[in-house]
Write a protein that holds these residues in place. Structure first.
Motif, PDB file in Angstrom:
ATOM      1  N   VAL A  43       0.806  -1.203   0.000  1.00 10.94           N
ATOM      2  CA  VAL A  43       0.000   0.000   0.000  1.00 10.94           C
ATOM      3  C   VAL A  43       0.846   1.264   0.000  1.00 10.94           C
ATOM      4  O   VAL A  43       0.319   2.364  -0.070  1.00 10.94           O
ATOM      5  CB  VAL A  43      -0.967   0.037   1.209  1.00 10.94           C
ATOM      6  N   GLU A  85      -4.881   1.876  -8.526  1.00 21.02           N
ATOM      7  CA  GLU A  85      -5.708   2.672  -7.623  1.00 21.02           C
ATOM      8  C   GLU A  85      -6.735   3.500  -8.387  1.00 21.02           C
ATOM      9  O   GLU A  85      -6.983   4.674  -8.071  1.00 21.02           O
ATOM     10  CB  GLU A  85      -4.821   3.559  -6.744  1.00 21.02           C
ATOM     11  N   TRP A 117     -12.416  -5.202  -1.233  1.00 23.74           N
ATOM     12  CA  TRP A 117     -11.993  -4.675   0.071  1.00 23.74           C
ATOM     13  C   TRP A 117     -11.061  -3.485  -0.101  1.00 23.74           C
ATOM     14  O   TRP A 117     -11.274  -2.418   0.495  1.00 23.74           O
ATOM     15  CB  TRP A 117     -11.311  -5.795   0.865  1.00 23.74           C
ATOM     16  N   ILE A 118     -10.013  -3.664  -0.915  1.00 21.04           N
ATOM     17  CA  ILE A 118      -9.055  -2.575  -1.131  1.00 21.04           C
ATOM     18  C   ILE A 118      -9.755  -1.368  -1.746  1.00 21.04           C
ATOM     19  O   ILE A 118      -9.534  -0.223  -1.339  1.00 21.04           O
ATOM     20  CB  ILE A 118      -7.911  -3.049  -2.050  1.00 21.04           C
ATOM     21  N   ASP A 119     -10.615  -1.609  -2.711  1.00 17.48           N
ATOM     22  CA  ASP A 119     -11.311  -0.518  -3.385  1.00 17.48           C
ATOM     23  C   ASP A 119     -12.224   0.225  -2.419  1.00 17.48           C
ATOM     24  O   ASP A 119     -12.283   1.462  -2.438  1.00 17.48           O
ATOM     25  CB  ASP A 119     -12.116  -1.079  -4.561  1.00 17.48           C
ATOM     26  N   GLU A 165     -11.830   0.621   0.742  1.00 17.17           N
ATOM     27  CA  GLU A 165     -10.988   1.457   1.600  1.00 17.17           C
ATOM     28  C   GLU A 165     -10.742   2.807   0.929  1.00 17.17           C
ATOM     29  O   GLU A 165     -10.757   3.851   1.584  1.00 17.17           O
ATOM     30  CB  GLU A 165      -9.655   0.753   1.858  1.00 17.17           C
ATOM     31  N   ARG A 166     -10.521   2.794  -0.368  1.00 19.04           N
ATOM     32  CA  ARG A 166     -10.223   4.030  -1.094  1.00 19.04           C
ATOM     33  C   ARG A 166     -11.456   4.916  -1.245  1.00 19.04           C
ATOM     34  O   ARG A 166     -11.334   6.131  -1.395  1.00 19.04           O
ATOM     35  CB  ARG A 166      -9.624   3.689  -2.458  1.00 19.04           C
ATOM     36  N   SER A 201     -15.811  -2.314   3.539  1.00 28.42           N
ATOM     37  CA  SER A 201     -14.532  -2.998   3.299  1.00 28.42           C
ATOM     38  C   SER A 201     -14.394  -4.192   4.235  1.00 28.42           C
ATOM     39  O   SER A 201     -13.908  -5.259   3.831  1.00 28.42           O
ATOM     40  CB  SER A 201     -13.351  -2.034   3.478  1.00 28.42           C
ATOM     41  N   TYR A 246      -5.986  -9.882   7.535  1.00 30.28           N
ATOM     42  CA  TYR A 246      -6.480  -8.543   7.247  1.00 30.28           C
ATOM     43  C   TYR A 246      -7.853  -8.305   7.876  1.00 30.28           C
ATOM     44  O   TYR A 246      -8.163  -7.191   8.327  1.00 30.28           O
ATOM     45  CB  TYR A 246      -6.539  -8.303   5.735  1.00 30.28           C
ATOM     46  N   SER A 261      -8.716  -5.366  10.597  1.00 33.23           N
ATOM     47  CA  SER A 261      -9.679  -4.311  10.258  1.00 33.23           C
ATOM     48  C   SER A 261     -10.450  -3.809  11.471  1.00 33.23           C
ATOM     49  O   SER A 261     -11.078  -2.755  11.426  1.00 33.23           O
ATOM     50  CB  SER A 261     -10.658  -4.811   9.191  1.00 33.23           C
ATOM     51  N   GLY A 299      -5.525   6.296  -2.049  1.00 32.48           N
ATOM     52  CA  GLY A 299      -4.908   4.976  -2.067  1.00 32.48           C
ATOM     53  C   GLY A 299      -3.811   4.792  -1.036  1.00 32.48           C
ATOM     54  O   GLY A 299      -3.216   3.714  -0.958  1.00 32.48           O
ATOM     55  N   GLY A 327      -2.371   3.804   2.219  1.00 31.11           N
ATOM     56  CA  GLY A 327      -2.698   3.043   3.412  1.00 31.11           C
ATOM     57  C   GLY A 327      -2.239   3.710   4.698  1.00 31.11           C
ATOM     58  O   GLY A 327      -2.998   3.805   5.662  1.00 31.11           O
TER      59      GLY A 327
END
Length: 509
Positions: free
Chosen positions: A18, A99, A125-127, A129-130, A137, A157, A161, A401, A403
């Motif tokens: 990240v 990203e 999940w990653i998306d 977060e953004r 997420s 992960y 969280s 993006g 982290g």
């Protein structure tokens, strides 16, 4: 490729994925081809192997993610191969890796076709977060775990969280991950973060020792990193144990050279404390002056306090006061403030006198911040530095993006919410304009209270330069002067941020 995240001392081993835009982004730019025959071959490779991620990646690299024909081709393929989850995932993953806000519909299509497609849930999940939707997420992570309970990555992960939302659940789930995956780096990582992020010294010691006993530092990278953190903690609470750990690690670590240096460091600290106990204060200071700290150990604050303590005991209270004052204005901490008040009292200074000395030193070091005028995402009009005159400003450089930025925001928020209605402003400058579509949804979903501004490529940043990195933080006074810079805030030093804000709110030069 721009470096968009910076490692801090307390976040040495944060997940590197990240911190940098993935290499896929650069390959996508450099591998674009105009060779029609080659593109046709890459296209045929996908059609012959629609479930091969490598074939999709090669085709996307050749076409270029910004090529409108790429999306058109995937629309065709999703109709031609309606049961292949890999087809939408191939494009969705490419967008996630750079990203891009365009990822979500393709990832949703992936898990619609195949609810057991674990990496599809992982991408969502990653998306999420953004987009700033942290509840969603976590829901996606839960589905990733359910789709493959044997996957240590997503179990780790998912447990992590809950760190900022339910400490008991985070602890229990992290311990469960460590128990379930004894042969995985993720199990070691779960214990590592328990040690790093626990708020009491007793808990930190307990989890680092559990990490040491459960995961051999010679075998697991996260355990090896954890021993450096454990050592750093022991330097403060028990230099003798730090020395014993360093000697053991010198024999049982791949990084013998580092631990040899740690032996010398711990020996000097232990010697200094022994000499101080024998009232040999000048010799103790000499031993402390031999200590050369690696940049990734955070013992420096304790070292400065030890030097000041011994300087005071040898009769040079003014020297202890002056040296600690110089350190305080660069990196204010509650411990430094307490010590300054004690040393000041020995010199006949009241607490008000000490604060007056602090403000004078701060004024001597403060510099006018380089002006800026940047687009405000909320109003679409420009907001300038001059607009904040009369207010203390916490300014952070970030991007959706990032982290580490998302990791720091909750700690900022815990503090800044106390200043609602006061002359205090919280500003975040987004350094990644290609992620603009994330920004307003991120602000709405996350509930974070900073005002988002958009950075401009090539502008003269002067002394507000973040050097293309994030997070980078500044604290400005009511007159637009930089007073504090390059600090990081986590669960252990939220009080330091409050101290900085309070000092500036209560002082006008």
């Amino acid at each position: 490729m721009l470096l968009k995240a910076r490692i801090s001392a307390l976040m040495l081993m944060l997940v590197l994925a990240v911190l940098l835009k993935p290499a896929f982004a650069q390959r996508n730019k450099s591998a674009i081809t105009t060779d029609k025959a080659l593109l046709e071959k890459l296209k045929q490779d996908v059609e012959a192997n629609p479930d091969s991620l490598s074939k999709h990646s090669a085709y996307i690299n050749g076409m270029g993610l910004e090529n409108p024909a790429l999306v058109a081709q995937y629309d065709v393929w999703m109709k031609k191969f309606p049961k292949s989850a890999m087809v939408p995932y191939g494009l969705g993953k490419a967008y996630v890796d750079v990203e891009s806000p365009k990822a979500k519909p393709y990832l949703l299509k992936t898990v619609e076709i195949d609810p057991k497609f674990t990496e599809g849930w992982g991408g969502l999940w990653i998306d999420a977060e953004r987009w700033g939707d942290f509840k969603l997420s976590r829901d996606y992570l839960a589905k990733a775990v359910a789709s493959n309970p044997a996957n240590a990555d997503y179990s780790f992960y998912y447990a992590s969280s809950f760190n900022n939302y339910d400490q008991d659940k985070w602890r229990d789930m992290s311990l469960a991950v460590a128990k379930k995956f004894p042969d995985s780096e993720r199990g070691a990582q779960a214990l590592y973060w328990l040690g790093e992020r626990s708020t009491t010294t007793a808990d930190k010691l307990k989890y680092f020792e559990l990490l040491r006993n459960s995961y051999s530092p010679a075998k697991f990278n996260w355990s090896s990193s954890g021993m450096s953190s454990y050592y750093n903690l022991l330097l403060s609470v028990d230099p003798g144990k730090a020395l014993a750990l360093a000697r053991d690690m010198e024999k049982n670590s791949k990084d013998t050279k580092t631990w040899t240096g740690y032996i010398d460091l711990a020996q000097n600290v232990a010697d200094a404390k022994k000499l101080s106990g024998e009232k040999k204060y000048e010799e103790a200071i000499a031993a402390l002056n031999k200590v050369k700290l690696p940049r990734y150990l955070s013992f420096n604050k304790n070292l400065l306090l030890l030097v000041a303590e011994n300087t005071d005991k040898m009769g040079n209270t003014k020297g202890a006061y002056d040296n600690l004052m110089a350190s305080f204005v660069n990196a204010p901490t509650a411990q430094f403030m307490k010590a300054l008040v004690v040393y000041g009292a020995k010199m006949g200074k009241s607490e008000a006198d000490v604060k007056a000395d602090i403000y004078k030193t701060m004024d001597d070091h403060a510099k006018d911040a380089t002006p800026f005028s940047l687009k405000n995402y909320f109003t679409q009009a420009n907001t300038s530095l001059a607009d904040y005159k009369g207010s203390v400003v916490l300014l952070t450089y970030w991007f959706p993006g990032c982290g580490p930025c998302r990791g720091e925001f909750p700690h900022f928020e815990n503090v800044v919410k106390q200043y609602k209605g006061k002359s205090f402003k919280y500003v975040g400058i987004n350094i990644a304009s290609d992620q603009n579509d994330y920004v307003l949804p991120f602000m709405k979903s996350s509930g974070y209270s900073f005002t988002p501004l958009e950075d401009v490529t090539g502008r003269v940043k002067g002394n507000l330069d973040n050097k293309n990195a994030a997070p980078v933080n500044f604290m400005l006074d009511q007159n637009g002067r930089i007073v504090f810079a390059n600090f990081r805030i986590d669960q252990e030093n939220e009080d330091d941020l409050k101290l900085m804000i309070d000092m500036l709110l209560n002082h006008r030069a």
